[in-house]
Every structure is written in structure tokens, then in C-alpha cells.
Design a protein around this motif. Structure first.
Motif, PDB file in Angstrom:
ATOM      1  N   SER A 288      -1.193   6.422 -43.619  1.00 43.06           N
ATOM      2  CA  SER A 288      -2.013   5.230 -43.537  1.00 43.06           C
ATOM      3  C   SER A 288      -0.906   4.035 -43.536  1.00 43.06           C
ATOM      4  O   SER A 288      -1.183   3.019 -42.602  1.00 43.06           O
TER       5      SER A 288
ATOM      6  N   LYS B 266      -2.447   2.881 -49.611  1.00 44.33           N
ATOM      7  CA  LYS B 266      -2.223   4.460 -49.729  1.00 44.33           C
ATOM      8  C   LYS B 266      -0.869   4.724 -48.971  1.00 44.33           C
ATOM      9  O   LYS B 266      -0.970   4.510 -47.962  1.00 44.33           O
TER      10      LYS B 266
ATOM     11  N   GLY C  28       3.646   0.252 -52.000  1.00 44.91           N
ATOM     12  CA  GLY C  28       2.872   1.351 -52.126  1.00 44.91           C
ATOM     13  C   GLY C  28       4.013   2.452 -52.554  1.00 44.91           C
ATOM     14  O   GLY C  28       5.422   2.147 -52.429  1.00 44.91           O
TER      15      GLY C  28
END
Ligand code: NAP
Length: 471
Positions: free
Chosen positions: A80, A76, A102
Motif C-alpha cells: 500500500s 498500511k 507507518g
């Protein structure tokens, strides 16, 4: 026991598929996930019988990797990612390489690259597109950071990426957060095309009275044309044909008409506003999602604000693929790409990314969500002129605009008379009309600004800066 070639942190939809992709391509792997039960589940399920092992903690994870370590984080985005970087950094040694795959905000990546490159290990911020299937079979990847870091993982990424006729769908994008910036713009273009196709569906349904199968046939026809052949048109045809297994009928009609707009689409528009790039088609798609989320207000407003009866107008016939509507969709799709490419060109100058526009078009031709045949034309246009200010000025695209604009105009006028919102199609028409007008009415805006605030103005006939005491 021999050490693994590749490490993956984060066994979500993307991570699971990417590690299977790496392993299939000959890179033995080790996986780590915050919640260990997911690691076990994966190793006993899709990961069983493969050269993939798991780790309970980060110490075990790094110990199982050969040096220099190549680690991909698929987690995420946001805090995070910072948390995982903080947790793993103490274990990394000189030459190791950490990749964030990500959807991180490009400024976060800028910050991470500059703080982590001062440590001994390398850091890459990499956009990944293709969804679950692309991650498994071959995604399009947009890595940014130092060239040396990229070279350390080039062979791995080239094998994992989708392959098209002129090579793998991955290339070195540029320094700092450029990889995530390009992925952000990719997603902005994706927002635009999704909304354009949704507007076309709405017109076919409400103006031409077509059902899901009939609309699907049109999208299938469009998908066979050079201008519209694309992954998004292909899946739209599939979505329109899907029946509802619970209550029957077209499943699309049972889905709530509310779409979210956090993250990359929003960041594309914010960046465009900051950089002074014009992206109205992309913005209209974002605003379309904002309006869609105001469901209860819209239900109430429909009772208060009277709407015209829908007057039929010429969208074309099913046998010729709804020709006027197809022209409108083609131009709005071209506009989405044109606006995204221009935003990247401006950002490249502003942030010193030195983006290679033909290469970006090349790596989007396979694996990613906005892959389309049009990208071959886009690649050619920037190959012919790498500093092309706007795609619409390339001869092939200019001919498209000149030939198809009358039909876009007709569709927008017809929808306006019928009271049907088509934000992307109508803002595309305004975009093209503005772009092809050498004198816009901003002279009067400048006059007003000087009148109330002494902001001064330039003249078209005499050099210099002027102020008038307006009466
Ligand atoms: P996701 O739902 O975005 O992320 C799930 C993974 O992140 C899980 O492994 C989860 O671990 C881990 N995670 C979340 N917070 C964490 C934390 N604080 N510390 C450590 N691990 C944490 O899964 P995804 O859809 O596979 O996406 C992964 C990344 O790729 C995201 O940034 C996403 O935006 C991007 N992306 C997604 C797609 C797509 O189509 N889904 C496409 C391109 C890019 P737990 O199992 O312990 O919760």
C-alpha cells in the motif's frame, strides 16, 4: 485562500490523531484518504472547526499545500505504501518532502530512500510510537533519511512530539532505513515487556491464587518504583482491574489467550539472527505468541502430556509488592532493553547508521509505548560510554543484576517445578548466566563439527587453525 502548512495521507486511527496534533500546534493542514467518505466523516466530526481541509484527489491535495510541501503518510505498511508513493510522486516538486510514518520494514525504507532521493524530492522513513493517545497528545518519533530532509521538518516534528525534561521525543536517527529499524527494535522490546508482565500475572494468579484486583494492586505498587515505573506497567494495572460488563468477573479472564506476532516483533528477531545479536528474551516473547496461537493443539496436549500439580513457592507477599517476583520482572525488563540496545549497536556498525544511543533512550522517555523511568538510567549509561557493549556492564545495571539474580533464579526454579511456562523470565536467566560465563561448552560443539565435517577449530593455548583425525 492561503495554503496549508502540512498534508496528511491516511485517516486511520494514527493519521486522524496526528493531523489534529499538527493543527493544534499551529500547522494548518489538508487531509487525503483513499476512501473519501472517511475524509468527509472526519471533517464533519473531530476535524470540524479546525484549520483542516480535505481533498478528493491527490491533485487537489498537493494544490492546497504550500511549497515546499510537507506530507506525512500514515497508511498500511507494505505494498500500500509503494502504491501511494507511486500515485503521489508525479505531483511532487524539488524540495517537497514525503514522510512514511507507518510501520514499514526497514529494508523497504532503504530501497525507497535510495530510489526516491535520486528524484528531486526528499523522503523520510519515520517510526511513530504512542498509539492513538500518543499520536494526539505527543508521540515519540524516529525519523531516518538524509539530514537535510530531517532539517526541513525538524520544527514541525519537535512541536508535535511528546516533551520530556530534556527536550522533545524526536531526533534525527540516521540515514536510510535507520528510523524504521529503531522503531522495529522498539517494538521488539515492547513484545518482551508485555510477555514478562503477562508471565508475572500468570504466576500471581496460579501460584499465589490472587484475583484481578489483588494483582492490579501489585502492578500499581511496581509502577511507583524507579525500576518498573512505566506506561506498560500502568496499563497492566488498569487491565487487571477491569470488570466484565457482560458476565461479571475480571474481564482479562474472558479474553481468548491467542496473540498475533506478525510484523515488527518478528522483524526484530530476524534482524538479530542475521546480525548475530543475542536477543533471547525478545525471541521468547515472540515464541510465546506463536505457542499461544496453537490453542486447539494445546487443549489436546494438556490431556495427553501429564502436568505436575502446582506446588506453591515463594513469590513474595502482597504487602512487599511480591518482592522475589518483582526482582525477576525487573531483570527480565532490563534484559529486554539491553538486548534491544545491543542489537541497535551492532546494526549501527553493520549498516553505517551511526546511531546515537543516548539520544534514542532520550526520545523513548516520553510518548512511546515503552516509556519508563528506567530509560533515564539507560540514557546515563550510554552517555557515560556511548560504545558500551551491553547495558548489563554499566555499574548501575550490574549492581541490579548481582542483587536481584538469586530471586530470578528462585522464581524460575519454582515455576519449572510447578510446570508453569515463563519463557521470558527463564530465558533471561539463561541469558545472564551465559553472558557471565567466560567458558561455555561450545568447545565441544567445535570438536563435533571438526569430527564430522573437518570444519577446523582454534585452540585456547596455541594460535592457529587446527584439524584432528578424530578416532
Ligand atoms: P491502518 O489500519 O494501518 O491503515 C489505515 C489507513 O491506510 C486508512 O487510511 C486506509 O485507507 C489506508 N490504506 C490502506 N491501504 C491503502 C492503499 N492501498 N492505498 C491508500 N491508502 C490505503 O491504520 P493505523 O492504525 O492508523 O496505522 C497507520 C500506520 O501506522 C500503519 O503502518 C501502522 O502499522 C502504523 N502504526 C500504527 C500504530 C497504532 O497504534 N495503530 C502505532 C504506530 C504505527 P482507507 O480508509 O481507504 O481504507
Amino acid at each position: 485562500m492561503s495554503k496549508a502548512h502540512f498534508g496528511l495521507i491516511g485517516l486511520g486511527v494514527m493519521g486522524e490523531n496526528l493531523v489534529l496534533n499538527a493543527e493544534r500546534n499551529g500547522f494548518s493542514s489538508v487531509v487525503f484518504n483513499r476512501t473519501y467518505s472517511k475524509t468527509q466523516e472526519f471533517l464533519n466530526g473531530r476535524g470540524a472547526g479546525k484549520s483542516i481541509t480535505g481533498a478528493r484527489d491527490l491533485q487537489e491535495f498537493v494544490d492546497k499545500l504550500e511549497r515546499p510541501r510537507r506530507i506525512l503518510m500514515m497508511i498500511k505498511a507494505g505494498p500500500s505504501t509503494d502504491a501511494v508513493i507511486d500515485q503521489i510522486s508525479p505531483y511532487l516538486l524539488e524540495g517537497d518532502l514525503l514522510i512514511d510514518g507507518g510501520n514499514s520494514e526497514f529494508r523497504d525504507t532503504e530501497r525507497r530512500v535510495s530510489s526516491l532521493e535520486s528524484k528531486s524530492f526528499g523522503y523520510i522513513g519515520m517510526g511513530v510510537s504512542g498509539g492513538a493517545k500518543g499520536a494526539l497528545e505527543g508521540p515519540s518519533m524516529m525519523p531516518g533519511g538524509t539530514k537535510a530532509s530531517y532539517e526541513a521538518v525538524e520544527s514541525l516534528l519537535c512541536k508535535m512530539a511528546a516533551q520530556v525534561e530534556d527536550g522533545p521525543c524526536v531526533t534525527y536517527i540516521g540515514p536510510g532505513g535507520s528510523g524504521h529499524f529503531v522503531k522495529t527494535v522498539h517494538n521488539g522490546i515492547e513484545y518482551g515487556i508485555e510477555q514478562i508482565l503477562a508471565e508475572a500475572y500468570d504466576l500471581m494468579k496460579r501460584v499465589a491464587g490472587m484475583n484481578g484486583d489483588e494483582i492490579s494492586n501489585v502492578f500499581e505498587f511496581w509502577n511507583k518504583t524507579e525500576e518498573l515505573c512505566s506506561y506498560l506497567v500502568e496499563i497492566t494495572a488498569a487491565c487487571m482491574r477491569q470488570k466484565d460488563e457482560i458476565n461479571g468477573g475480571d474481564l482479562v479472564e474472558k479474553i481468548m489467550d491467542k496473540a498475533g506476532q506478525k510484523g515488527t516483533g518478528l522483524w526484530t528477531v530476524i534482524s538479530a539472527l542475521e546480525l548475530g545479536a543475542s536477543v533471547p528474551t525478545i525471541y521468547a516473547s515472540l515464541n510465546g505468541r506463536v505457542m499461544s496461537s496453537m490453542k486447539s493443539q494445546r487443549i489436546n496436549a494438556e490431556k495427553i502430556l501429564s502436568r505436575p500439580l502446582i506446588k506453591p513457592f515463594d513469590l513474595g507477599s502482597k504487602s512487599d509488592g511480591m518482592s522475589p517476583l518483582m526482582d525477576a520482572v525487573i531483570l527480565a525488563t532490563i534484559a529486554s532493553y539491553a538486548q534491544g540496545m545491543e542489537l541497535m549497536r551492532i546494526a549501527s556498525d553493520e549498516y553505517n547508521y551511526n546511531l546515537n544511543m543516548p539520544s534514542i533512550a532520550q526520545i523513548w522517555k516520553g510518548g512511546c509505548i515503552i516509556r519508563s523511568r528506567l530509560l533515564r538510567r539507560i540514557q546515563n549509561a550510554f552517555d557515560n560510554d556511548p560504545r558500551l557493549p551491553n547495558l548489563l556492564l554499566d555499574p548501575w545495571f550490574a549492581e541490579q543484576v548481582n542483587r536481584r539474580l538469586p530471586n530470578l533464579t528462585k522464581v524460575v526454579a519454582g515455576a519449572a517445578n510447578a510446570g508453569i511456562p515463563i519463557p521470558c523470565l527463564s530465558s533471561t536467566l539463561d541469558y545472564i548466566n551465559s553472558y557471565r560465563t567466560s567458558r561455555l561448552p561450545q568447545n565441544l560443539v567445535q570438536a563435533m563439527r571438526d569430527c564430522f565435517g573437518s570444519h577446523t577449530y582454534e585452540r585456547v593455548d596455541i594460535k592457529g587453525t587446527f584439524h584432528t583425525d578424530w578416532i
